[in-house]
Design a protein around this motif. Structure first.
Motif, PDB file in Angstrom:
ATOM      1  N   ASN A   1       3.886  19.336  27.359  1.00 23.77           N
ATOM      2  CA  ASN A   1       4.150  18.453  28.505  1.00 23.77           C
ATOM      3  C   ASN A   1       5.647  18.445  28.805  1.00 23.77           C
ATOM      4  O   ASN A   1       6.459  18.269  27.896  1.00 23.77           O
ATOM      5  N   GLY A   2       5.971  18.622  30.076  1.00 25.60           N
ATOM      6  CA  GLY A   2       7.390  18.628  30.471  1.00 25.60           C
ATOM      7  C   GLY A   2       7.892  20.021  30.787  1.00 25.60           C
ATOM      8  O   GLY A   2       8.824  20.185  31.577  1.00 25.60           O
TER       9      GLY A   2
ATOM     10  N   LYS B   1       9.676  18.592  20.849  1.00 23.58           N
ATOM     11  CA  LYS B   1       9.390  19.655  19.879  1.00 23.58           C
ATOM     12  C   LYS B   1       8.840  19.044  18.595  1.00 23.58           C
ATOM     13  O   LYS B   1       8.942  17.842  18.383  1.00 23.58           O
ATOM     14  N   ASN B   2       8.282  19.900  17.770  1.00 18.59           N
ATOM     15  CA  ASN B   2       7.765  19.489  16.455  1.00 18.59           C
ATOM     16  C   ASN B   2       6.627  18.486  16.536  1.00 18.59           C
ATOM     17  O   ASN B   2       6.508  17.610  15.678  1.00 18.59           O
ATOM     18  N   LEU B   3       5.807  18.606  17.570  1.00 16.66           N
ATOM     19  CA  LEU B   3       4.623  17.748  17.650  1.00 16.66           C
ATOM     20  C   LEU B   3       3.449  18.502  17.041  1.00 16.66           C
ATOM     21  O   LEU B   3       3.252  19.695  17.313  1.00 16.66           O
ATOM     22  N   GLU B   4       2.671  17.804  16.255  1.00 15.03           N
ATOM     23  CA  GLU B   4       1.558  18.465  15.569  1.00 15.03           C
ATOM     24  C   GLU B   4       0.438  18.848  16.549  1.00 15.03           C
ATOM     25  O   GLU B   4       0.224  18.154  17.561  1.00 15.03           O
ATOM     26  N   ILE B   5      -0.240  19.933  16.274  1.00 15.09           N
ATOM     27  CA  ILE B   5      -1.446  20.311  17.038  1.00 15.09           C
ATOM     28  C   ILE B   5      -2.609  20.170  16.052  1.00 15.09           C
ATOM     29  O   ILE B   5      -3.013  21.137  15.389  1.00 15.09           O
TER      30      ILE B   5
ATOM     31  N   THR C   1       4.873  28.148  18.145  1.00 16.75           N
ATOM     32  CA  THR C   1       4.211  27.380  17.085  1.00 16.75           C
ATOM     33  C   THR C   1       4.888  27.635  15.746  1.00 16.75           C
ATOM     34  O   THR C   1       5.531  28.667  15.549  1.00 16.75           O
ATOM     35  N   GLU C   2       4.667  26.691  14.843  1.00 17.50           N
ATOM     36  CA  GLU C   2       5.204  26.837  13.493  1.00 17.50           C
ATOM     37  C   GLU C   2       4.180  26.236  12.530  1.00 17.50           C
ATOM     38  O   GLU C   2       3.528  25.245  12.876  1.00 17.50           O
TER      39      GLU C   2
ATOM     40  N   TYR D   1       2.539  23.070  14.292  1.00 15.91           N
ATOM     41  CA  TYR D   1       3.425  22.276  15.144  1.00 15.91           C
ATOM     42  C   TYR D   1       3.843  23.094  16.360  1.00 15.91           C
ATOM     43  O   TYR D   1       3.999  24.314  16.261  1.00 15.91           O
ATOM     44  N   ALA D   2       4.020  22.388  17.492  1.00 14.85           N
ATOM     45  CA  ALA D   2       4.523  23.052  18.695  1.00 14.85           C
ATOM     46  C   ALA D   2       6.039  22.987  18.672  1.00 14.85           C
ATOM     47  O   ALA D   2       6.621  21.910  18.506  1.00 14.85           O
TER      48      ALA D   2
END
Ligand code: AMP
Ligand code: GLY
Length: 421
Positions: free
Chosen positions: A334-335, A342-346, A365-366, A373-374
């Motif tokens: 989003n955005g 950044k670093n939001l979990e999927i 991704t990481e 994480y994104a």
């Protein structure tokens, strides 16, 4: 064989996936790769722009071939550097990479070799650029010469916006600028056309349609690409021939006349009007997300194909495709393409399956402690191959909905120009 792929996007994951299927492969490295490549290769967190370190890593690990994904290392001369050290590498050298690294270089070739493209002018000061802008028919297109991560192109509706664009470019928004390119606005429909070359000959490597704008109906800001499908709905035999004869053959002749050899993929960005091609741009690599939608259709062993190019034996190598269609939709943070977290979990990603007709290629991704994480704007590429693009789109949208990632968005209308929605 030991292979290293440079890059960390969806394109590189798709390339890695194809290479990993080859019988010739013993070990695959991705530099630096992403969470997706981690399951099929060894990710190595190495700065690929530090060519000296890169060369040492390749030598130490006795890597037989380096495949370069993105344009930046190509334009900076990674191929020349590695080749000088005796390392086999797939991608064009620094001079050939000017086809993408300098829009003015390409325009000059177009002029000299009579390649159909937008009328243009090159200016080295604001005043001359303004004079041209004043007289020019609007909209008019102002471009920075060098690499600008897809942001150096301004479509200007009036003189004022054109003037601002020229000023931004000369003020160094995309790095030091000695010149600016101003060109006629081309009407028509865009198509991405790919070829692969061994320096002696080239062969077609399928077509695609990209969707660069962030919003549905092709509205809003430009992005790296929100989705693509293959083959392009515009292609036909007559057009194919014109693209080869009028655009690509003279370009390869120009390269040859310079005493150079082009080895690698070449992305030909075209505007099609009345079944006639006009060159918009060259990119010296596969497209992203076009690569993700094209490669799942490839039946030929990609590693063998690339090796045949390195050995200048493409002539003896056939390129076979599945008789299917393919669509890729990109899931973004989003955005994007502006600021995003950044670093939001999927959280559900581990539960979403792929099969022989559906593929998930990672981009930003990481993987940390077994959690995804994104970390980028374009996060995941969902691809489906089938007999019917509408069906592929439904399958892909269904997968993305199952993922149910609250921090992302995607376009539901990829292919709308040929699918009536
Ligand atoms: P480029 O970075 O050259 O690919 O340009 C980005 C996008 O701008 C292209 O994909 C086109 O959608 C658009 N564009 C670039 N040049 C022109 C042109 N001369 N006429 C119309 N659209 C253009
Ligand atoms: N899909 C556009 C690009 O790769 O530049």
């Amino acid at each position: 064989m030991k292979i290293a792929i440079l890059g960390n996007g969806g394109r590189e994951h798709a390339i890695a996936e194809q290479i990993s299927k080859s019988d010739k492969l013993n070990k695959l490295f991705c530099l630096p790769g992403n969470a997706g490549t981690k399951s099929i290769a060894e990710n190595v967190d190495l700065d690929i722009y530090d060519f000296d370190k890169l060369g040492k890593f390749v030598e130490k690990n006795m890597i037989d071939l380096v495949i370069v994904g993105p344009e930046k290392p190509l334009v900076e001369g990674v191929v020349d550097f590695l080749t000088d050290r005796g390392i086999k590498v797939f991608g064009p050298n620094k001079i050939c990479s000017q086809l993408e690294g300098s829009k003015i270089f390409t325009k000059k070739i177009c002029k000299k070799y009579n390649i159909p493209t937008a009328e243009f002018g090159v200016f080295s000061n604001t005043l001359d650029a303004q004079k041209y802008l004043q007289k020019a028919k609007k909209p008019i297109v102002v471009k920075a010469d060098g690499l600008a991560a897809g942001k150096g192109v301004y479509i200007c509706e009036d003189f004022e916006t054109g003037k601002n664009a020229v000023e931004e470019i000369f003020n160094g928004k995309f790095g030091t600028a000695k010149q600016v390119l101003i060109e006629e606005f081309l009407e028509g429909e865009e198509m991405s056309y790919f070829v692969i070359s061994d320096g002696k000959i080239f062969k077609k490597f399928n077509t695609a349609q990209d969707h660069k704008r962030v919003g549905e109906g092709d509205m809003g800001k430009n992005t790296g690409g929100m989705g693509a499908y293959t083959p392009s709905g515009l292609i036909n035999k007559e057009l194919d021939l014109k693209i080869m004869k009028d655009v690509i053959e003279p370009t390869f002749k120009a390269i040859k006349d310079m005493g150079e050899k082009y080895k690698g993929f070449l992305y030909v960005g075209l505007m099609i009007k009345d079944n006639n091609p006009y060159l918009v741009e060259y990119n010296v690599r596969m497209g992203d997300p076009e690569c993700q939608t094209i490669l799942p259709l490839l039946e030929t062993d990609l590693l063998e194909l690339i090796l045949s190019c390195c050995e200048e034996k493409l002539e003896n190598q056939s390129i076979n495709w599945k008789n299917k269609k393919s669509m890729c939709i990109v899931l973004c943070s989003n955005g994007y393409p502006e600021t995003y977290k950044k670093n939001l979990e999927i959280p559900n990603l581990g539960r979403i399956s792929s099969d022989e007709n559906t593929f998930i290629y990672h981009a930003g991704t990481e993987l940390v402690d077994n959690k995804f994480y994104a970390i980028g704007g374009r996060v995941l590429n969902f691809v489906s191959i089938s007999d019917d693009l509408k069906k592929s789109r439904e399958i892909v949208i269904n997968k993305i909905e199952n993922l149910n990632w609250k921090n992302g968005f995607f376009r539901r209308d990829i292919g709308f120009k040929i699918l009536d929605i």
